[in-house]
Scaffold this motif. Structure first.
Motif, PDB file in Angstrom:
ATOM      1  N   THR A   1      44.280  40.397  45.378  1.00 27.96           N
ATOM      2  CA  THR A   1      43.055  39.922  44.728  1.00 27.96           C
ATOM      3  C   THR A   1      43.009  40.401  43.282  1.00 27.96           C
ATOM      4  OG1 THR A   1      41.894  39.926  46.845  1.00 27.96           O
ATOM      5  CG2 THR A   1      40.528  39.945  44.874  1.00 27.96           C
ATOM      6  N   LYS A   2      43.340  41.668  43.055  1.00 30.41           N
ATOM      7  CA  LYS A   2      43.335  42.221  41.691  1.00 30.41           C
ATOM      8  C   LYS A   2      44.384  41.543  40.817  1.00 30.41           C
ATOM      9  CE  LYS A   2      41.476  46.766  42.782  1.00 30.41           C
ATOM     10  NZ  LYS A   2      41.709  48.203  42.839  1.00 30.41           N
ATOM     11  N   LYS A   3      45.574  41.313  41.376  1.00 32.70           N
ATOM     12  CA  LYS A   3      46.634  40.637  40.611  1.00 32.70           C
ATOM     13  C   LYS A   3      46.219  39.223  40.239  1.00 32.70           C
ATOM     14  CE  LYS A   3      50.608  43.238  42.275  1.00 32.70           C
ATOM     15  NZ  LYS A   3      51.851  43.209  43.055  1.00 32.70           N
ATOM     16  N   LEU A   4      45.621  38.498  41.184  1.00 33.95           N
ATOM     17  CA  LEU A   4      45.151  37.139  40.900  1.00 33.95           C
ATOM     18  C   LEU A   4      44.094  37.159  39.810  1.00 33.95           C
ATOM     19  CD1 LEU A   4      45.122  34.111  41.429  1.00 33.95           C
ATOM     20  CD2 LEU A   4      43.505  34.531  43.310  1.00 33.95           C
ATOM     21  N   THR A   5      43.171  38.114  39.875  1.00 31.09           N
ATOM     22  CA  THR A   5      42.135  38.230  38.841  1.00 31.09           C
ATOM     23  C   THR A   5      42.772  38.458  37.476  1.00 31.09           C
ATOM     24  OG1 THR A   5      40.586  39.159  40.445  1.00 31.09           O
ATOM     25  CG2 THR A   5      40.067  39.496  38.116  1.00 31.09           C
ATOM     26  N   ASN A   6      43.766  39.340  37.396  1.00 32.96           N
ATOM     27  CA  ASN A   6      44.436  39.617  36.121  1.00 32.96           C
ATOM     28  C   ASN A   6      45.156  38.390  35.580  1.00 32.96           C
ATOM     29  OD1 ASN A   6      43.698  42.351  35.670  1.00 32.96           O
ATOM     30  ND2 ASN A   6      45.189  43.006  37.197  1.00 32.96           N
ATOM     31  N   VAL A   7      45.839  37.646  36.458  1.00 37.28           N
ATOM     32  CA  VAL A   7      46.545  36.430  36.033  1.00 37.28           C
ATOM     33  C   VAL A   7      45.545  35.389  35.526  1.00 37.28           C
ATOM     34  CG1 VAL A   7      47.902  34.455  36.863  1.00 37.28           C
ATOM     35  CG2 VAL A   7      48.578  36.785  37.481  1.00 37.28           C
ATOM     36  N   LEU A   8      44.462  35.183  36.276  1.00 42.09           N
ATOM     37  CA  LEU A   8      43.439  34.215  35.861  1.00 42.09           C
ATOM     38  C   LEU A   8      42.800  34.629  34.539  1.00 42.09           C
ATOM     39  CD1 LEU A   8      41.798  33.489  39.326  1.00 42.09           C
ATOM     40  CD2 LEU A   8      43.170  31.900  37.959  1.00 42.09           C
ATOM     41  N   PHE A   9      42.589  35.931  34.349  1.00 47.36           N
ATOM     42  CA  PHE A   9      42.019  36.440  33.096  1.00 47.36           C
ATOM     43  C   PHE A   9      42.957  36.148  31.923  1.00 47.36           C
ATOM     44  CE2 PHE A   9      41.275  40.193  30.210  1.00 47.36           C
ATOM     45  CZ  PHE A   9      40.080  39.725  29.685  1.00 47.36           C
ATOM     46  N   MET A  10      44.249  36.358  32.112  1.00 50.48           N
ATOM     47  CA  MET A  10      45.217  36.081  31.037  1.00 50.48           C
ATOM     48  C   MET A  10      45.239  34.588  30.699  1.00 50.48           C
ATOM     49  SD  MET A  10      46.564  38.696  29.787  1.00 50.48           S
ATOM     50  CE  MET A  10      45.414  39.994  30.127  1.00 50.48           C
TER      51      MET A  10
ATOM     52  N   TYR B   1      34.728  38.141  33.960  1.00 53.39           N
ATOM     53  CA  TYR B   1      35.963  38.922  34.066  1.00 53.39           C
ATOM     54  C   TYR B   1      35.742  40.377  33.633  1.00 53.39           C
ATOM     55  CZ  TYR B   1      38.914  34.867  35.039  1.00 53.39           C
ATOM     56  OH  TYR B   1      39.502  33.765  35.619  1.00 53.39           O
ATOM     57  N   ALA B   2      34.961  40.592  32.585  1.00 52.69           N
ATOM     58  CA  ALA B   2      34.689  41.968  32.142  1.00 52.69           C
ATOM     59  C   ALA B   2      33.968  42.750  33.231  1.00 52.69           C
ATOM     60  CB  ALA B   2      33.863  41.958  30.853  1.00 52.69           C
TER      61      ALA B   2
ATOM     62  N   GLN C   1      34.656  39.606  44.389  1.00 48.26           N
ATOM     63  CA  GLN C   1      35.820  39.328  43.549  1.00 48.26           C
ATOM     64  C   GLN C   1      36.637  38.172  44.123  1.00 48.26           C
ATOM     65  OE1 GLN C   1      38.158  42.768  42.561  1.00 48.26           O
ATOM     66  NE2 GLN C   1      39.636  41.596  41.393  1.00 48.26           N
ATOM     67  N   LYS C   2      36.787  38.123  45.439  1.00 53.30           N
ATOM     68  CA  LYS C   2      37.510  37.005  46.072  1.00 53.30           C
ATOM     69  C   LYS C   2      36.779  35.685  45.825  1.00 53.30           C
ATOM     70  CE  LYS C   2      39.935  39.472  49.732  1.00 53.30           C
ATOM     71  NZ  LYS C   2      40.110  39.658  51.171  1.00 53.30           N
TER      72      LYS C   2
ATOM     73  N   ILE D   1      38.236  32.466  43.722  1.00 59.19           N
ATOM     74  CA  ILE D   1      38.322  31.087  44.240  1.00 59.19           C
ATOM     75  C   ILE D   1      37.712  30.120  43.221  1.00 59.19           C
ATOM     76  CG2 ILE D   1      37.435  29.499  46.004  1.00 59.19           C
ATOM     77  CD1 ILE D   1      37.705  31.896  48.001  1.00 59.19           C
ATOM     78  N   ILE D   2      36.533  30.463  42.711  1.00 61.31           N
ATOM     79  CA  ILE D   2      35.880  29.620  41.699  1.00 61.31           C
ATOM     80  C   ILE D   2      36.732  29.562  40.430  1.00 61.31           C
ATOM     81  CG2 ILE D   2      33.807  29.346  40.254  1.00 61.31           C
ATOM     82  CD1 ILE D   2      33.338  28.870  43.291  1.00 61.31           C
ATOM     83  N   ALA D   3      37.250  30.722  39.995  1.00 62.67           N
ATOM     84  CA  ALA D   3      38.052  30.781  38.766  1.00 62.67           C
ATOM     85  C   ALA D   3      39.363  30.012  38.917  1.00 62.67           C
ATOM     86  CB  ALA D   3      38.325  32.232  38.386  1.00 62.67           C
ATOM     87  N   LEU D   4      39.999  30.119  40.069  1.00 57.72           N
ATOM     88  CA  LEU D   4      41.252  29.398  40.287  1.00 57.72           C
ATOM     89  C   LEU D   4      41.005  27.887  40.270  1.00 57.72           C
ATOM     90  CD1 LEU D   4      44.274  29.482  40.886  1.00 57.72           C
ATOM     91  CD2 LEU D   4      43.722  29.679  43.310  1.00 57.72           C
TER      92      LEU D   4
END
Length: 178
Positions: free
Chosen positions: A7-16, A76-77, A145-146, A150-153
């Protein structure tokens, strides 16, 4: 624990991806190559004094879009910088907006405007409030966060698709007349 790391890795990728898209939209105005110098170097340091005018009318849409485009940054922040104070997060929104405006000036692309910085920072703050609301609704940071991922992806896939179609001029709504 393993699920939480994914979940954390996905958040970081989506943030980038979001940051790349943000800079591409604001700085490069959807261009792949640097635009030629257009003598558009302009600075407005008086808030809301020079709103964008289109066909003799104030383009409120431009100001609203400056708020909306920074809402994900606030979300994201909230996720990525949980230990930061709200003031520190506000400074992050301000700083990223300031960097965008300075780069616009240096690259001679568009106008640098304090109103944009104010609206962008407001967008980040709204995103942070949305993040806190989602956190209260789920009462569990991992679940919230999950949900956000999902919304961010979904939003990221949609955004990339729309930007791609715009770039190749295949989105019929925005197709340029020849």
């Amino acid at each position: 624990m393993k699920d939480n790391n994914k979940t954390k890795k996905l958040t970081n990728v989506l943030f980038m991806i979001y940051l790349i898209a943000l800079f591409w939209i604001i700085i490069f105005k959807f261009n792949v190559r640097l635009p030629s110098l257009r003598n558009m170097r302009n600075i407005n340091l008086i808030p809301f004094s020079e709103p964008l005018m289109l066909n003799g009318k104030i383009a409120f849409g431009e100001m609203i879009m400056n708020v909306v485009i920074f809402v994900p940054l606030g979300i994201y922040a909230g996720i990525l910088f949980k230990r930061w104070s709200t003031l520190k997060k506000l400074f992050l929104f301000f700083l990223i907006s300031l960097i965008c405006e300075v780069l616009q000036y240096i690259l001679n692309i568009g106008a640098s405007d304090i109103t944009d910085i104010i609206n962008n920072t407001l967008g980040g703050l709204i995103g942070l409030i949305i993040y806190k609301g989602i956190g209260k609704a789920f009462k569990n940071s991992v679940k919230s966060q999950k949900f956000i991922n999902i919304i961010a992806l979904t939003g990221t896939i949609l955004m990339i698709s729309i930007l791609f179609l715009l770039k190749i001029n295949k989105l019929w709504i925005f197709r340029m007349e020849s």
